[in-house]
Design a protein around this motif. Sequence first.
Motif, mmCIF file in Angstrom:
data_model
loop_
_atom_site.group_PDB
_atom_site.id
_atom_site.type_symbol
_atom_site.label_atom_id
_atom_site.label_comp_id
_atom_site.label_asym_id
_atom_site.label_seq_id
_atom_site.Cartn_x
_atom_site.Cartn_y
_atom_site.Cartn_z
ATOM 1 N N THR A 427 37.351 63.448 43.396
ATOM 2 C CA THR A 427 36.956 62.868 44.041
ATOM 3 C C THR A 427 37.608 61.036 43.158
ATOM 4 N N ASP A 428 38.083 61.124 43.959
ATOM 5 C CA ASP A 428 38.384 59.603 43.536
ATOM 6 C C ASP A 428 38.590 58.836 42.859
ATOM 7 N N LYS A 429 37.160 58.123 43.642
ATOM 8 C CA LYS A 429 36.589 56.810 42.563
ATOM 9 C C LYS A 429 35.908 57.139 41.910
ATOM 10 N N VAL A 430 35.199 58.837 41.349
ATOM 11 C CA VAL A 430 34.830 59.281 39.919
ATOM 12 C C VAL A 430 36.302 59.028 38.695
ATOM 13 N N VAL A 431 37.562 59.367 39.883
ATOM 14 C CA VAL A 431 37.775 59.459 38.553
ATOM 15 C C VAL A 431 38.660 58.462 38.367
ATOM 16 N N ARG A 432 38.672 57.223 39.181
ATOM 17 C CA ARG A 432 38.798 55.920 38.321
ATOM 18 C C ARG A 432 38.120 55.363 37.526
ATOM 19 N N VAL A 484 44.219 54.685 35.382
ATOM 20 C CA VAL A 484 44.447 55.894 34.372
ATOM 21 C C VAL A 484 46.253 55.327 33.503
ATOM 22 N N LEU A 485 46.692 54.753 34.482
ATOM 23 C CA LEU A 485 48.189 54.244 33.195
ATOM 24 C C LEU A 485 47.708 53.562 32.243
ATOM 25 N N ASN A 486 46.907 52.512 33.311
ATOM 26 C CA ASN A 486 46.530 51.446 32.407
ATOM 27 C C ASN A 486 45.500 51.696 30.935
ATOM 28 N N THR A 487 45.148 53.198 31.809
ATOM 29 C CA THR A 487 43.964 53.502 29.655
ATOM 30 C C THR A 487 45.208 54.643 29.291
ATOM 31 N N ILE A 488 45.924 54.801 29.601
ATOM 32 C CA ILE A 488 46.882 55.812 28.447
ATOM 33 C C ILE A 488 47.801 54.869 28.000
ATOM 34 N N HIS A 489 47.704 54.021 28.510
ATOM 35 C CA HIS A 489 48.468 52.834 27.708
ATOM 36 C C HIS A 489 47.667 51.955 26.728
ATOM 37 N N GLU A 490 46.735 51.833 26.922
ATOM 38 C CA GLU A 490 45.758 51.271 25.930
ATOM 39 C C GLU A 490 45.362 52.748 24.877
ATOM 40 N N PHE A 573 39.232 45.218 28.224
ATOM 41 C CA PHE A 573 38.799 45.738 28.682
ATOM 42 C C PHE A 573 38.182 45.810 30.204
ATOM 43 N N ASP A 574 37.544 46.404 31.049
ATOM 44 C CA ASP A 574 37.119 45.953 32.162
ATOM 45 C C ASP A 574 35.875 46.103 32.903
ATOM 46 N N ASP A 575 35.382 45.350 33.083
ATOM 47 C CA ASP A 575 33.812 45.984 34.195
ATOM 48 C C ASP A 575 34.055 45.390 35.048
ATOM 49 N N SER A 576 33.271 45.854 36.042
ATOM 50 C CA SER A 576 33.528 46.020 37.261
ATOM 51 C C SER A 576 31.825 45.980 38.251
ATOM 52 N N THR A 577 32.705 45.106 39.642
ATOM 53 C CA THR A 577 31.753 45.884 40.208
ATOM 54 C C THR A 577 32.298 46.754 41.642
ATOM 55 N N LEU A 578 31.264 47.407 42.499
ATOM 56 C CA LEU A 578 32.216 47.574 43.424
ATOM 57 C C LEU A 578 32.685 47.888 44.182
ATOM 58 N N PRO A 579 34.156 47.731 45.170
ATOM 59 C CA PRO A 579 34.669 48.889 44.225
ATOM 60 C C PRO A 579 35.722 48.511 43.541
ATOM 61 N N LEU A 580 35.919 48.694 42.661
ATOM 62 C CA LEU A 580 37.360 48.701 41.894
ATOM 63 C C LEU A 580 38.506 47.692 42.269
ATOM 64 N N VAL A 581 39.338 46.820 42.173
ATOM 65 C CA VAL A 581 40.380 46.262 42.727
ATOM 66 C C VAL A 581 40.944 45.896 41.526
ATOM 67 N N ASP A 582 41.392 46.444 40.914
ATOM 68 C CA ASP A 582 42.514 46.513 39.267
ATOM 69 C C ASP A 582 42.961 44.946 39.380
ATOM 70 N N LYS A 583 42.992 44.251 38.956
ATOM 71 C CA LYS A 583 43.680 43.030 38.899
ATOM 72 C C LYS A 583 45.398 43.633 38.254
ATOM 73 N N SER A 584 45.588 44.547 37.014
ATOM 74 C CA SER A 584 46.302 45.330 37.194
ATOM 75 C C SER A 584 47.674 44.475 36.174
ATOM 76 N N LEU A 585 48.486 44.505 36.927
ATOM 77 C CA LEU A 585 49.038 43.950 36.102
ATOM 78 C C LEU A 585 50.258 42.166 36.628
ATOM 79 N N ASP A 586 50.094 41.804 37.628
ATOM 80 C CA ASP A 586 50.525 40.845 37.965
ATOM 81 C C ASP A 586 50.105 39.046 37.222
#
Length: 640
Positions: A427-432, A484-490, A573-586
């Motif tokens: 399930t995608d959202k569980v992985v996220r 996932v990529l941001n976690t690897i980077h961290e 860190f990130d904390d979240s509300t549902l569902p995640l929209v990752d601010k990511s890099l920009d």
Amino acid sequence: MVLRGAQRPRAYEDVADDGGELVEERPPFPAAAAPLAQPEQGSLGSLDRVVRRSPSVDSARKEPRWRDPELPEVLAMLRHPVDPVKANAAAYLQHLCFENEGVKRRVRQLRGLPLLVALLDHPRAEVRRRACGALRNLSYGRDTDNKAAIRDCGGVPALVRLLRAARDNEVRELVTGTLWNLSSYEPLKMVIIDHGLQTLTHEVIVPHSGWEREPNEDSKPRDAEWTTVFKNTSGCLRNVSSDGAEARRRLRECEGLVDALLHALQSAVGRKDTDNKSVENCVCIMRNLSYHVHKEVPGADRYQEAEPGPPGGTAGSQRRRRDDAGCFGGKKAKGKKDGEMDRNFDTLDLPKRTEAAKGFELLYQPEVVRLYLSLLTESRNFNTLEAAAGALQNLSAGNWMWATYIRATVRKERGLPVLVELLQSETDKVVRAVAIALRNLSLDRRNKDLIGSYAMTELVRNVRNAQAPARPGARLEEDTVVAVLNTIHEIVSDSLDNARSLLQARGVPALVALCASSQSVREAKAASHVLQTVWSYRELRGSLQKDGWTKARFQSAAANAKGPKGTLSPGGFDDSTLPLVDKSLDGEKLGSRDVIPMEALAPDGYSTVDRREKRARGSASAGETSEKEPLKGSGLAFHS
């Protein structure tokens, strides 16, 4: 006017994918929801018997013919002086509105909603019950105009008054189901909080949860009661808890609410009953209330810590890994006793208390970690898993003392292996949610070492799945790949050993391939940032060049991925509300500790439940509405 047919129609529960609502399958709902009137009730019984006898040809010519009433006639019957007529008309409206958006719209246009709301205060219980059943159906669906019209004619306070007065369980189910429907409409969330939070908490949540304010020391704690009323009410609170900072504050400070929700969840874990909708709703509320807890709870400033500086070097990391291996089931170092192992983990010097934690303080106590880990271990409901991981994600975010304790407690409770295993979820959202939780947890240096050693293989596997899914249709969504990529980077930042783990997991080929093939600029940029970090370790360049990688290849990957703003992945860190929209890099500065603003998220992703929730081990989603509509059956008839 008569009733045709005495069959009692069945009813169904439904959920619409509206704004903040969750989508779920349609399980059968008990057949007690505002049925059409029976022949023996009211003053219509004799007429019904007349119609149902077999007429002769002559009598058919002489007697009047019966017809279905027009909608304006049915609405006019809501004003009839005879109470059974009012009740039957409301029941017939409920029947007409079943899966019929046109009828719902016409009822609103003909000003039928104020008439039904007025009947909620009628002295006759049957009239109140039928009117509430009609409103429940009329409040269902994607069209928000009926919800707004119910609000405008005082529907929410009228429903709350009826809930306080009602002792009939069917009426309470109808009221709470209607409020659940209304709670999916953004402008109604604070209205429900203003008028109904105290009543919903003290009339339903607290008594049904089994929690007692002053428990008898000699009595056994009561278990939660997973009733339909509790499910509807927790679903309503799940929706309104996503409305923003003020809504979260009101729910956190509502006396007994957090205590009761935690007791209900502990009861579910104790009974191994963790897959039902009520548990899902409770976990989602807890996740929402844990969002920005490090900023919003009273007195939070007393526990703030300095921004973490650059982590120390890797000296001694091998020794720490040996000491911490027990966290992932490895053997303890020779000669070490349990007490010595605990001292090597950390000694958590918790603040001294003069009394037990209660209310909103329970949200961030380290003891809550064990509850969430139990849910992550036992539940097979995707939404419950996502919400529990999101709660840990939120609690481990922020530069305050309690987040430090939470990160260490997850490790001491052997929670890291539980989270790593969930990276294999289909399930995608569980992985996220799990990936972002691991990223937050890795701010603890010992956690970072362990995650780098034991989670890297699964993280890289998800990067490969982003390009070549293990099964058709299983490709991860962009937000999940970036998480996932941001976690690897961290975990590879400031950790030579973790960067080596990435190489050993064959992560470099996967990252280069993603940079070259991804149609997503965000994915390619996040992958290129990891590659740049790996190349920055001079100690690894010999191994990289031996495998055929050159600086030019890494620079080429970065150039291909570079968008209009070539900033690196934000640390922290990130904390979240549902569902995640990752601010990511920009548009973010390197090392930014900003969290995702709640407005950018929706119901079930980051860590509060709100608007754009999708269906995803499990079942339905977070922040949903309850819809109960009877199947089409017989109705009223007029004679012409």
